[in-house]
Design an enzyme around this catalytic site. Structure first.
Site, PDB file in Angstrom:
ATOM      1  N   ASN A  82       6.840  -8.541  -7.085  1.00  0.00           N
ATOM      2  CA  ASN A  82       7.706  -9.406  -6.286  1.00  0.00           C
ATOM      3  C   ASN A  82       8.058 -10.696  -7.019  1.00  0.00           C
ATOM      4  OD1 ASN A  82       7.983  -7.620  -4.204  1.00  0.00           O
ATOM      5  ND2 ASN A  82       6.196  -8.377  -3.093  1.00  0.00           N
TER       6      ASN A  82
ATOM      7  N   SER B  38       0.994  -8.502   0.681  1.00  0.00           N
ATOM      8  CA  SER B  38       2.129  -8.564  -0.258  1.00  0.00           C
ATOM      9  C   SER B  38       2.433  -9.999  -0.640  1.00  0.00           C
ATOM     10  CB  SER B  38       3.404  -8.039   0.391  1.00  0.00           C
ATOM     11  OG  SER B  38       3.244  -6.771   0.877  1.00  0.00           O
TER      12      SER B  38
ATOM     13  N   HIS C   8      -2.829  -4.122  -3.952  1.00  0.00           N
ATOM     14  CA  HIS C   8      -1.493  -4.138  -3.343  1.00  0.00           C
ATOM     15  C   HIS C   8      -0.724  -2.863  -3.638  1.00  0.00           C
ATOM     16  CE1 HIS C   8       2.820  -5.837  -3.189  1.00  0.00           C
ATOM     17  NE2 HIS C   8       2.444  -5.484  -1.984  1.00  0.00           N
TER      18      HIS C   8
ATOM     19  N   GLU D  91      -1.117  -2.917  -7.524  1.00  0.00           N
ATOM     20  CA  GLU D  91      -1.460  -4.147  -8.242  1.00  0.00           C
ATOM     21  C   GLU D  91      -2.887  -4.535  -7.868  1.00  0.00           C
ATOM     22  OE1 GLU D  91       2.688  -6.546  -8.711  1.00  0.00           O
ATOM     23  OE2 GLU D  91       1.894  -6.482  -6.696  1.00  0.00           O
TER      24      GLU D  91
HETATM   25  N1  LIG Z   1       5.047  -2.086   4.902  1.00  0.00           N
HETATM   26  C1  LIG Z   1       5.178  -2.381   3.620  1.00  0.00           C
HETATM   27  O1  LIG Z   1       6.210  -2.085   2.989  1.00  0.00           O
HETATM   28  C2  LIG Z   1       4.063  -3.065   2.892  1.00  0.00           C
HETATM   29  C3  LIG Z   1       3.973  -2.929   1.491  1.00  0.00           C
HETATM   30  C4  LIG Z   1       2.893  -3.520   0.824  1.00  0.00           C
HETATM   31  C5  LIG Z   1       1.968  -4.253   1.548  1.00  0.00           C
HETATM   32  N2  LIG Z   1       2.108  -4.391   2.905  1.00  0.00           N
HETATM   33  C6  LIG Z   1       1.074  -5.162   3.612  1.00  0.00           C
HETATM   34  O2  LIG Z   1       0.181  -4.254   4.231  1.00  0.00           O
HETATM   35  C7  LIG Z   1      -0.302  -4.813   5.464  1.00  0.00           C
HETATM   36  C8  LIG Z   1      -0.014  -3.861   6.597  1.00  0.00           C
HETATM   37  O3  LIG Z   1       1.340  -3.575   6.633  1.00  0.00           O
HETATM   38  P1  LIG Z   1       1.921  -2.336   7.462  1.00  0.00           P
HETATM   39  O4  LIG Z   1       3.369  -2.240   7.120  1.00  0.00           O
HETATM   40  O5  LIG Z   1       1.040  -1.146   7.311  1.00  0.00           O
HETATM   41  O6  LIG Z   1       1.793  -2.888   8.970  1.00  0.00           O
HETATM   42  P2  LIG Z   1       1.754  -2.057  10.332  1.00  0.00           P
HETATM   43  O7  LIG Z   1       2.238  -2.989  11.381  1.00  0.00           O
HETATM   44  O8  LIG Z   1       2.391  -0.721  10.182  1.00  0.00           O
HETATM   45  O9  LIG Z   1       0.182  -1.790  10.569  1.00  0.00           O
HETATM   46  C9  LIG Z   1      -0.738  -2.805  10.779  1.00  0.00           C
HETATM   47  C10 LIG Z   1      -1.878  -2.229  11.595  1.00  0.00           C
HETATM   48  O10 LIG Z   1      -2.928  -3.200  11.627  1.00  0.00           O
HETATM   49  C11 LIG Z   1      -3.463  -3.244  12.944  1.00  0.00           C
HETATM   50  N3  LIG Z   1      -4.054  -4.568  13.096  1.00  0.00           N
HETATM   51  C12 LIG Z   1      -3.436  -5.760  13.247  1.00  0.00           C
HETATM   52  N4  LIG Z   1      -4.354  -6.752  13.296  1.00  0.00           N
HETATM   53  C13 LIG Z   1      -5.580  -6.165  13.179  1.00  0.00           C
HETATM   54  C14 LIG Z   1      -6.897  -6.658  13.121  1.00  0.00           C
HETATM   55  N5  LIG Z   1      -7.157  -7.962  13.235  1.00  0.00           N
HETATM   56  N6  LIG Z   1      -7.903  -5.779  12.956  1.00  0.00           N
HETATM   57  C15 LIG Z   1      -7.660  -4.454  12.840  1.00  0.00           C
HETATM   58  N7  LIG Z   1      -6.426  -3.932  12.887  1.00  0.00           N
HETATM   59  C16 LIG Z   1      -5.387  -4.776  13.047  1.00  0.00           C
HETATM   60  C17 LIG Z   1      -2.284  -2.977  13.845  1.00  0.00           C
HETATM   61  O11 LIG Z   1      -2.707  -2.503  15.102  1.00  0.00           O
HETATM   62  C18 LIG Z   1      -1.520  -1.928  13.032  1.00  0.00           C
HETATM   63  O12 LIG Z   1      -1.952  -0.625  13.366  1.00  0.00           O
HETATM   64  C19 LIG Z   1       0.334  -6.188   5.569  1.00  0.00           C
HETATM   65  O13 LIG Z   1      -0.522  -7.142   4.979  1.00  0.00           O
HETATM   66  C20 LIG Z   1       1.593  -6.026   4.728  1.00  0.00           C
HETATM   67  O14 LIG Z   1       2.079  -7.253   4.229  1.00  0.00           O
HETATM   68  C21 LIG Z   1       3.106  -3.797   3.590  1.00  0.00           C
END
Ligand SMILES: NC(=O)c1ccc[n+]([C@@H]2O[C@H](COP(=O)([O-])OP(=O)(O)OC[C@H]3O[C@@H](n4cnc5c(N)ncnc54)[C@H](O)[C@@H]3O)[C@@H](O)[C@H]2O)c1
Length: 508
Positions: A196, A125, A146, A158
């Site tokens: 954003n 993000s 994204h 995106e």
């Molecule tokens: N949550 C949101 O609202 C949102 C929206 C858009 C984008 N994002 C982006 O998406 C990504 C994930 O967000 P999320 O909310 O799903 O997080 P989350 O914490 O729910 O999930 C992340 C997962 O990645 C795993 N992980 C961490 N490091 C790892 C690695 N090196 N190799 C393999 N697995 C690994 C963790 O164990 C976890 O299961 C981030 O980059 C975040 O910025 C999040």
């Protein structure tokens, strides 16, 4: 490129199976795509698959998926323990922790495993796609993809081209997004991408209004909900997200744009974050929250008063005639003369100006002058703006009159552009500048904002509806009165206003 978005044999991988990775895997599997699931934490990918099995079952029970479709979607999800089992994927989408070095390390490791033309996509993000790609031997295959949370419901994605990204890779991701039932928009890699970035106007301008002590948060929220049509007021939104999340985002985007004044965060928000007034999650933010529900703030009582006579300034003839129409619906005829009679309540209809400035410019008695925002007033809700000298009797008479048909009246201290004018003009201006910078096509900017932020209109269509010259006038007056470069008009807005064309007109 082995990524053939329409292929029925397409196999992709999702690394990181948290909230986002799970959602991405769901819509891919539902679109007939085989998905390899991998997570660094043992058992996490299995848990994600189990959760998706339950999701498909629920959809089946609700009749939204057939028995066959639910079974087949689940069969397309395969958990893999080791990263090197992703070798056959045509695309890897990472949705791991939001940490630049961790993402760069993952992509470097993947490059040693996957085919030379496998596409590597990041769901980041806030990080730079270009910076993630720079760690790779082949940065041209790295792309931003994204999604928004929750992925199956938020239909926008995106597609972000890094500085060294290959256009064909972005094209393929656009097609894949459509296959997955989503609406893709294309953006150049810039801080905040489209959504954003475009979202910077709303909260920051509302915080400036608050910082100028124009009105309380619940009043600003009510004006923006009921006059401008936002689903949530900016302070309600900040309470929902939490200042622990919003303040770092505001500060990060501001610094990534090298202190661009349009994105300047507010010390008020930073201070309240330090105080722990984060919002719903701590029970108190701009509002109090009890059992997860926002406690409503009662409106100020409506005074039982009416003016003996009313005079409307004709300095803005178009808005003055709207004011006359409004008063007529309330059963009041305004005085006819060029100057107000001795005791008349004087109404000015500012556009980007404040009431004090109107009084000074038009030689009016500030003690009996009030402003009305007629760009946004409607039958439900009206903004009444006071000068610093408006007498309590004039204020109460104007309030009583404007509320006499049961409309809500928000009484504001003096403010150039009241509340709705300055907030919406700021949003339009930020949207225009995204177009000016060539970050995205005009139609994609509006699509991203309506789908990603849920605003009533995209910034460019909204500017067209209000009239580009009107928005330009609001901004020019705000700029002149405040001296703040935050309000300088984007060349995109000024040129189209001067040429009399739509803000959605792209350049060849
Ligand atoms: N949550 C949101 O609202 C949102 C929206 C858009 C984008 N994002 C982006 O998406 C990504 C994930 O967000 P999320 O909310 O799903 O997080 P989350 O914490 O729910 O999930 C992340 C997962 O990645 C795993 N992980 C961490 N490091 C790892 C690695 N090196 N190799 C393999 N697995 C690994 C963790 O164990 C976890 O299961 C981030 O980059 C975040 O910025 C999040």
């Amino acid at each position: 490129m082995t990524l053939q978005p329409d292929s029925k044999d397409l196999c992709i991988a999702v690394v990181g199976t948290g909230a986002m990775g799970r959602g991405i895997a769901q819509i891919a599997a539902q679109a007939g795509i085989a998905v390899l699931l991998h997570d660094a934490v043992a058992g996490a990918a299995d848990k994600a698959r189990d959760m998706l099995a339950a999701t498909f079952d629920t959809l089946r029970q609700k009749g939204r998926m057939s028995d066959d479709a639910a079974r087949e979607a689940l069969q397309r999800l395969r958990v893999v323990e080791r990263l090197d089992e992703l070798a056959g994927a045509a695309l890897v989408i990472e949705a791991i922790v939001e940490d630049l070095e961790v993402k760069r390390t993952l992509f470097r490791e993947l490059e040693a495993i996957v085919a030379p033309d496998c596409v590597l996509a990041t769901n980041t993000s806030s990080l730079s796609v270009t910076a993630i790609a720079a760690a790779c031997a082949q940065p041209q295959r790295v792309v931003g993809f994204h999604f928004f949370n929750p992925v199956p419901l938020m239909k926008l994605v995106e597609v972000v081209d890094g500085v060294r990204g290959a256009p064909a890779v972005g094209d393929a991701m656009m097609a894949l997004a459509r296959r997955m039932g989503h609406v893709p928009v294309r953006a150049k890699d810039t801080p905040g991408f489209i959504v954003n970035h475009a979202g910077r106007g709303y909260g920051t301008e509302a915080l400036r209004v608050l910082g100028e002590n124009v009105a309380a948060p619940h009043v600003i929220d009510a004006v923006l909900r009921e006059q401008a049509g936002f689903k949530l007021g900016p302070f309600e939104l900040l309470d929902l997200t939490g200042l622990d999340v919003s303040v770092p985002v505001m500060e990060s985007i501001y610094h990534q744009y090298f202190e661009e004044p349009r994105f300047r965060p507010s010390p008020l928000a930073a201070q309240r974050r330090v105080a722990g007034l984060l919002g719903r999650k701590t029970g108190e933010g701009w509002y109090r929250h009890v059992d997860g529900r926002q406690v409503p703030v009662p409106d100020a009582p409506v005074p039982d008063a009416r003016p003996a006579s009313v005079w409307i300034s004709a300095a803005r003839p178009d808005l003055a005639s709207r004011a006359r129409e409004l008063l007529a619906t309330l059963g009041v005829g305004a005085e006819g003369g060029e100057r107000p009679s001795g005791t008349a309540l004087c109404i000015v209809t500012p556009l980007g100006e404040d009431v004090s400035h109107c009084c000074a410019r038009q030689g009016l008695d500030a003690t009996r002058t009030v402003g009305l925002d007629l760009l946004f007033a409607n039958e439900r809700h009206r903004s009444l703006i006071l000068s610093p000298l408006t007498s309590p009797a004039s204020r109460d008479a104007a309030h009583g009159l404007l509320a006499s048909d049961k409309a809500r009246v928000s009484v504001l201290r003096d403010s150039a552009g009241a509340v709705a004018q300055r907030v919406v003009a700021t949003i339009v201006n930020v949207g225009c500048d995204i177009a000016q910078q060539g970050i995205a096509a005009p139609a994609d900017i509006d699509r991203a904002v309506t789908l990603g932020l849920g605003y009533p209109q995209g910034p460019l269509a909204w500017g067209d509806q209000l009239g580009a010259p009107v928005v330009l006038e609001v901004l020019n007056n705000l700029f002149a009165l405040s001296g703040d470069p935050r309000y300088r008009a984007s060349p995109w807005l000024r040129r189209r206003a001067e040429l009399g064309v739509s803000l959605l007109i792209a350049e060849p």
